[in-house]
Structure formats: C-alpha cells, structure tokens
Scaffold this motif. Structure first.
Motif, PDB file in Angstrom:
ATOM      1  N   ARG A  53      -4.747  -1.115  -2.497  1.00  0.00           N
ATOM      2  CA  ARG A  53      -3.720  -2.101  -2.165  1.00  0.00           C
ATOM      3  C   ARG A  53      -3.573  -3.119  -3.292  1.00  0.00           C
ATOM      4  O   ARG A  53      -4.462  -3.278  -4.107  1.00  0.00           O
ATOM      5  N   ALA A  86       2.195  -3.825   3.755  1.00  0.00           N
ATOM      6  CA  ALA A  86       1.096  -3.689   4.713  1.00  0.00           C
ATOM      7  C   ALA A  86       0.952  -5.033   5.416  1.00  0.00           C
ATOM      8  O   ALA A  86       0.790  -6.053   4.767  1.00  0.00           O
ATOM      9  N   HIS A  94       0.856  -1.181   0.000  1.00  0.00           N
ATOM     10  CA  HIS A  94       0.000   0.000   0.000  1.00  0.00           C
ATOM     11  C   HIS A  94       0.894   1.234   0.000  1.00  0.00           C
ATOM     12  O   HIS A  94       2.101   1.140   0.199  1.00  0.00           O
ATOM     13  N   ASP A 104      10.606  -3.564   1.898  1.00  0.00           N
ATOM     14  CA  ASP A 104      10.481  -2.114   2.077  1.00  0.00           C
ATOM     15  C   ASP A 104      11.711  -1.385   1.535  1.00  0.00           C
ATOM     16  O   ASP A 104      11.589  -0.338   0.892  1.00  0.00           O
ATOM     17  N   GLN A 157       2.194   4.490   1.731  1.00  0.00           N
ATOM     18  CA  GLN A 157       2.347   5.081   3.050  1.00  0.00           C
ATOM     19  C   GLN A 157       3.300   6.264   2.874  1.00  0.00           C
ATOM     20  O   GLN A 157       4.430   6.071   2.427  1.00  0.00           O
ATOM     21  N   ALA A 158       2.848   7.454   3.204  1.00  0.00           N
ATOM     22  CA  ALA A 158       3.671   8.662   3.034  1.00  0.00           C
ATOM     23  C   ALA A 158       4.190   8.754   1.602  1.00  0.00           C
ATOM     24  O   ALA A 158       5.350   9.020   1.365  1.00  0.00           O
ATOM     25  N   GLU A 199      -8.243   2.365   1.283  1.00  0.00           N
ATOM     26  CA  GLU A 199      -6.868   2.478   0.810  1.00  0.00           C
ATOM     27  C   GLU A 199      -6.666   1.498  -0.337  1.00  0.00           C
ATOM     28  O   GLU A 199      -7.081   0.345  -0.259  1.00  0.00           O
ATOM     29  N   GLN A 239       4.825   0.488   0.346  1.00  0.00           N
ATOM     30  CA  GLN A 239       5.381  -0.248   1.476  1.00  0.00           C
ATOM     31  C   GLN A 239       4.560  -1.486   1.754  1.00  0.00           C
ATOM     32  O   GLN A 239       3.409  -1.596   1.332  1.00  0.00           O
TER      33      GLN A 239
END
Length: 195
Positions: free
Chosen positions: A181, A117, A108, A127, A110-111, A179, A115
């Motif tokens: 994914r 999940a 997903h 990651d 992230q910022a 979100e 990354q």
C-alpha cells in the motif's frame, strides 16, 4: 558476470515487462496535460524496469555478483528513488484533478488496478481517476513486486544468519503476505506492507 545478460539468473528474476500504452488523451489543454502526464508515467515505467537500471546501479549489482555481498541495499535505494517519482506523479494527477490530499489517502491494488483502501471524502472521484490511469496501476504493481523481492531477500538473509530456531522462524515468517500500500496525507507519503 554482467547483470544485463539474458542468461544471468538475477537478471531473469528481475526482468519486468514494459507497461502497455493506455488510451489516447483528449485534445485541448487538459488533453495535453494528460499526454504529458502519460509521458512521465511511461518514463517511470521504463525506470522501474530493472532490465534498464541506471549505469551506477548496474555497476553496483555487477560488483556484488562478482565479489559477493548483499544486493538488497542497492535495490532498496533504487526502489526509494522510484517511489519518489511515483509519489510526484500521483500528487500531480491528484492536484490536476482538484483532489485535496489534506485527508489521508491510502491506495492498494484490487483486481490488478490501483484503488482507494478505506474511507476518503473523494473516494469515488479518486477511483475513477485511477481507473483512467492504467500506467499508474502498472507502475505500482512493479514497485510492489520489487519491494516484495527486497523484503524476502532480507528475510532469507536474516534466517540464514539466525543463531536460534526461534530467530529463523521469525525471519522466515516475515516473508510473503501482506498487501502493498501507499498512504498519503499532504506532502507526506509512506509505502508499506499491511498485516
């Protein structure tokens, strides 16, 4: 009404800026593989941009713009093709790094970067690999945006065509949220909006 016109509202709504190039790869065999992968991701980024859709998709969208109809199925087909290319690239990167996809891997944003999940045995390595592949994160962001657009178009169409207030409410509540994914396990992959 041509879809590629700068003044077309559909074109404006779907204009996606190209991804910027990432860092230069290292030299040697691994560097050449990374460069080749970067080239494929750059091509994916070009294909994702709806301002440079293939001639068949462009003709279908122009026909809908002139004669009316539902844009969502054309865009869904385009997204499906782009998802296939994305998964192929992601699997290639994971295989090249020696990361097994025998365990479920869910990714997903992230910022603004892709990354892991949830849990995965190689979470830290995945990651790190994703952090070194900004084009992959950019491509995923664009897939998420286009998928959200199609989801919202379908929800609006369902709300407008709904016979009762309850049906309209449920159709409208399907818009936004969740979100985006992608989950992979082995050769299987699934893109979805989480609840």
């Amino acid at each position: 009404m041509p879809i590629d016109s700068d003044y077309n509202s559909l074109s404006q709504m779907m204009r996606i800026k190209p991804l910027q190039e990432g860092p230069q790869s290292a030299s040697g065999e691994r560097g050449e593989a990374v460069t080749a992968s970067h080239g494929r991701l750059a091509q994916l980024a070009d294909r994702i941009s709806l301002s440079s859709v293939g001639p068949d998709v462009k003709r279908q969208l122009e026909s809908i713009a002139e004669q009316g109809g539902n844009v969502a199925p054309v865009l869904e087909d385009n997204i499906s093709q782009l998802q296939d290319v994305f998964i192929e690239e992601l699997q290639g990167i994971m295989n090249e790094a020696g990361i097994s996809l025998d365990d479920k891997l869910t990714l997903h944003l992230q910022a603004d970067s892709l990354q892991v999940a949830g849990a995965h045995p190689d979470r830290q390595r995945v990651d790190e690999l994703l952090a070194s592949s900004p084009d992959l994160s950019g491509a995923f962001r664009e897939l998420a945006a286009q998928s959200e657009l199609v989801r919202d178009l379908n929800s609006l169409r369902n709300a407008v065509g709904a016979a009762s207030a309850s049906q309209r409410y449920h159709a409208q509540s399907a818009m936004g949220g969740g979100e985006y994914r992608v989950s992979m396990k082995g050769a299987m992959a699934h893109f979805y909006f989480s609840n």
